[in-house]
Design a protein around this motif. Structure first.
Motif, mmCIF file in Angstrom:
data_model
loop_
_atom_site.group_PDB
_atom_site.id
_atom_site.type_symbol
_atom_site.label_atom_id
_atom_site.label_comp_id
_atom_site.label_asym_id
_atom_site.label_seq_id
_atom_site.Cartn_x
_atom_site.Cartn_y
_atom_site.Cartn_z
ATOM 1 N N SER A 6 32.921 -32.042 12.587
ATOM 2 C CA SER A 6 31.458 -32.023 12.566
ATOM 3 C C SER A 6 30.821 -33.327 13.004
ATOM 4 O O SER A 6 29.626 -33.353 13.321
ATOM 5 C CB SER A 6 30.966 -31.700 11.143
ATOM 6 N N TYR A 19 32.457 -32.447 19.264
ATOM 7 C CA TYR A 19 32.465 -31.526 18.128
ATOM 8 C C TYR A 19 31.167 -31.624 17.334
ATOM 9 O O TYR A 19 30.701 -30.622 16.780
ATOM 10 C CB TYR A 19 33.684 -31.803 17.241
ATOM 11 N N ARG A 41 28.407 -32.194 18.787
ATOM 12 C CA ARG A 41 27.443 -31.527 19.664
ATOM 13 C C ARG A 41 27.587 -30.004 19.615
ATOM 14 O O ARG A 41 26.588 -29.278 19.612
ATOM 15 C CB ARG A 41 27.631 -32.025 21.095
ATOM 16 N N THR A 42 28.814 -29.505 19.578
ATOM 17 C CA THR A 42 29.030 -28.058 19.673
ATOM 18 C C THR A 42 29.212 -27.382 18.316
ATOM 19 O O THR A 42 29.098 -26.160 18.219
ATOM 20 C CB THR A 42 30.258 -27.765 20.540
ATOM 21 N N ARG A 43 29.552 -28.146 17.265
ATOM 22 C CA ARG A 43 29.686 -27.662 15.887
ATOM 23 C C ARG A 43 30.561 -26.399 15.773
ATOM 24 O O ARG A 43 30.139 -25.369 15.243
ATOM 25 C CB ARG A 43 28.310 -27.409 15.296
ATOM 26 N N HIS A 52 30.182 -22.542 13.383
ATOM 27 C CA HIS A 52 30.039 -21.218 13.996
ATOM 28 C C HIS A 52 31.258 -20.331 13.744
ATOM 29 O O HIS A 52 31.118 -19.142 13.432
ATOM 30 C CB HIS A 52 29.797 -21.373 15.502
ATOM 31 N N GLU A 109 26.239 -26.297 22.244
ATOM 32 C CA GLU A 109 26.502 -25.537 21.027
ATOM 33 C C GLU A 109 26.500 -24.035 21.254
ATOM 34 O O GLU A 109 27.427 -23.328 20.834
ATOM 35 C CB GLU A 109 25.464 -25.905 19.953
ATOM 36 N N ASP A 110 25.484 -23.520 21.942
ATOM 37 C CA ASP A 110 25.360 -22.073 22.090
ATOM 38 C C ASP A 110 26.452 -21.492 22.975
ATOM 39 O O ASP A 110 27.107 -20.506 22.605
ATOM 40 C CB ASP A 110 23.982 -21.723 22.657
ATOM 41 N N SER A 113 30.129 -21.958 21.300
ATOM 42 C CA SER A 113 30.422 -21.061 20.177
ATOM 43 C C SER A 113 30.607 -19.635 20.673
ATOM 44 O O SER A 113 31.505 -18.921 20.195
ATOM 45 C CB SER A 113 29.310 -21.132 19.129
#
Length: 287
Positions: free
Chosen positions: A38, A43, A45-47, A51, A268-269, A272
């Motif tokens: 996190s 990581y 940035r994309t989390r 998700h 992120e979008d 995921s």
């Protein structure tokens, strides 16, 4: 967070979410803690953990010798990291899992799949480490620690690790066991008393065998070519995560999908969505 004794070593872990099991080998090089999923670079940035845990049971842990996990002075290789991950699955009563590695965590994922194909449903290899620059910088890190030990001794390593509080990746002088020294006074005492000559041999061998090639380490290409389950390779593009290393893994894995996207465009979008698309397809195929 809970801990388990895996291969005689304290392992800090967490189980997040519900659904099919996803064993995640943390990014962060020699500071591979749960939090890196996190807080570190791409990581953050994309989390991915946030998700993926909405659809999968994410099993995350501090790799041995990092964070709040313990360690043992020995010639640590990829098989030792595999033993920790497989032992954690056994501890949780999980027979099969999808695997995901970030950064240096990709190496034990590949080694795990080779050693335990019967327990592997699929692999996500996110920003695998590798490349000539990565080999050079990694070798330099071990060399700097050995030089510090040679000049100042093991007591100085303990003093540095406890006073500065930096992991091996941040300050090579503290060595691969810096995090364990800092958190475990009894370990630190044993560490300082060990035979310095034998210790230097262990460190030299560990550095040479963990990073033994100019592409992605972790498993032999011939062994990767025998694997028969889906894999998704997400490339990085910097001195530690050469795109060539990601392409090499794609070449070796018969059922690899390569997400051909620039590192800066991994947001992120879309990230995921791509990870979940792959896992859902792999899960459907395994059902």
């Amino acid at each position: 967070m809970p801990t388990a004794i895996i291969d005689g070593i304290d392992t800090r872990y967490e189980v997040i979410g519900t659904g099919p099991a996803l064993l995640m080998f943390s990014p962060g090089g020699f500071d591979a803690t749960i939090e890196k999923w996190s807080s570190l670079g791409v990581y953050a940035r994309t989390r991915p953990l946030e998700h993926l845990s909405r659809h999968y049971t994410c099993i995350v842990f501090d790799r041995r010798e990092t964070g709040q996990s313990g360690g043992r002075v020995e010639h640590v290789g990829w098989s030792d990291y595999v033993r920790q991950g497989k032992g954690l699955l056994d501890h949780l009563g999980i027979d099969k899992a999808h695997l995901m590695g970030g950064c240096m965590g990709c190496c034990p994922v590949m080694a795990f799949a080779v050693a335990h194909p019967e327990a592997t449903l699929s692999m996500i290899l996110y920003w695998p480490v590798g490349g000539a620059r990565y080999r050079l910088s990694s070798s330099q890190r071990f060399a700097e620690h050995l030089a510090f030990v040679h000049q100042h001794g093991l007591d100085a390593v303990v003093s540095l690790a406890t006073s500065e509080g930096k992991a091996f990746g941040a300050d090579p002088r503290g060595g691969p066991w810096a995090s364990v020294i800092r958190r475990d006074p009894a370990f630190a005492e044993r560490y300082a008393r060990q035979d310095i000559g034998k210790y230097k041999l262990i460190v030299a061998a560990m550095g040479r065998t963990l990073v033994d090639r100019d592409t992605a380490p972790g498993a032999e290409p011939e062994d990767l070519m025998r694997l028969d389950f889906p894999a998704l390779v997400v490339p990085g593009s910097d001195a530690s995560h050469a795109t060539s290393a990601a392409r090499y893994i794609e070449e070796c894995l018969p059922r690899a999908e390569y997400w051909d996207i620039a590192a800066a465009e991994q947001l992120e979008d879309n990230t995921s969505a791509r990870l979940l698309q792959f896992l859902d397809s792999a899960q459907a195929g395994a059902a």
